[in-house]
Design an enzyme around this catalytic site. Sequence first.
Site, short mmCIF file in Angstrom:
data_model
loop_
_atom_site.label_atom_id
_atom_site.label_comp_id
_atom_site.label_asym_id
_atom_site.label_seq_id
_atom_site.Cartn_x
_atom_site.Cartn_y
_atom_site.Cartn_z
CG ASP A 31 17.82 24.50 -46.76
OD1 ASP A 31 18.21 23.90 -47.78
OD2 ASP A 31 16.92 25.35 -46.78
CE1 TYR A 55 12.41 32.13 -49.38
CE2 TYR A 55 13.66 30.66 -50.80
CZ TYR A 55 12.49 31.32 -50.50
OH TYR A 55 11.40 31.19 -51.32
CE LYS A 69 18.74 26.82 -54.90
NZ LYS A 69 17.92 27.69 -55.72
N1 HOZ Z 1 14.82 31.79 -54.18
C1 HOZ Z 1 15.66 31.47 -55.27
C2 HOZ Z 1 17.09 31.80 -55.01
N2 HOZ Z 1 17.53 31.84 -53.71
C3 HOZ Z 1 15.22 32.18 -56.53
C4 HOZ Z 1 14.49 31.30 -57.39
C5 HOZ Z 1 14.18 31.84 -58.78
O1 HOZ Z 1 13.78 32.98 -58.93
O2 HOZ Z 1 14.32 31.08 -59.70
#
Ligand code: HOZ
Length: 432
Positions: free
Chosen positions: A240, A145, A268
Amino acid sequence: MLKTDQSQQLFQDAQEYIPGGVNSPVRAFKAVGGNPLFIKSAKGAYVEDADGNRYVELINSWGPMILGHANPHIQSAVQEAIGNSLSFGAPTEREVDIARLITSMVPSIDKVRMVNSGTEATMSAARLARGYTGREKILKFSGCYHGHGDSFLIAAGSGAATMGVPDSPGVTKGTALDTLTAPFNDLEAVKELVKANKDNVAAIILEPVAGNMGCVLPKEGFLEGLRQLCTDEGIVLIFDEVMTGFRLAPGGAQELLGVEPDMTTLGKIIGGGMPVGAYGGRKEIMEFVSPMGPVYQAGTLSGNPIAMSAGLAMLNQLNGDSDLYERLERKTGRIVKGIRENLQKLGLNYTTTHIGSMFCLFFTDQEVHNFETAKTCDTAKFGKYFRAMLNRGIYLAPSQFEALFVSDALDDIEIEKIVRANYESLKEVEGL
Ligand code: HOZ
């Protein structure tokens, strides 16, 4: 059973004004049943919900809170910065400081551009790779992702996988055609795709350790093979490291695993909990970005002073603690060892993965090395396990297809609590 009246009420209200009641899909708890908890505050290893329930947590804001919540150094850096206004839309000294620090911590990055999220970082990196190479196609891996940019919502992991929309409606056929996908850990499949699209693949992008289909490790030789292929074929290799950057080592997965990409995307941890992303890499590629080069990318809040203060304080903390990554590895290792012993005691054959401070318990007896094998998990059982853990005061990511993150704020008491709750929850779920 937990008393969650306030959260229930808030969720009911939220659904009136926010699609699905949440600002990011996985948070809705759809994959695990029940309604989401609304969080009021967090400190160290604990979060507290709107009803006053406290949980040891293994989400850590999906990665950023590696030092635990409300870290005093980061809090005070932000408080100090706030006094000088919240945004200028002009360069600041802190942006120079954080860029210098990032390039020293991640040696493959000569130059770096700050943006506001991991999604923005990967979208910008893909455009830059296309502009730099003059080629159109991007190759990604199913189950990886890279945020919700159109090019990446093809066979996507994380929330897209959790919600069952790995190929999202709204992505045009043209965009989809420009994205090639291969199974993670399958170097031969990548070579075939590159051969079939000779001189038209701009970039290969991957999470060097996948964290969005659960935590899936690269097999020996996979990253090295991609590196060689990209060098031979003039393809930009993008790691990534939104999840793994500053988490697996000061220099991320690339440092831990010893493979250097051409470009890296970050997010992050780099924001210390504030909305920050970044992309960087080799000088000659990064100098293709506007205003030096022709590839356009911009942002009113890019390099925002408050966000930069939080990020800088975070990176300084990580950089200044020589034992941190070993400590995190030890703590995570103890949790995973405890889980493995529990599985054995209960006669269960589920799979665990672990690297640094990331880990996963997969509800399958298959070895998990790509999205296909991750999808063999019993997700209904995971949902029951999630709720059983929550009832015992442990807050996990509400999806089988997410990695769990350990923060340095976890100590013996919390580690023991997690391992004990895991035993009791597995026993309950399995009816043993
Ligand atoms: N796509 C995020 C984790 N892989 C989740 C983000 C969220 O819901 O804060």
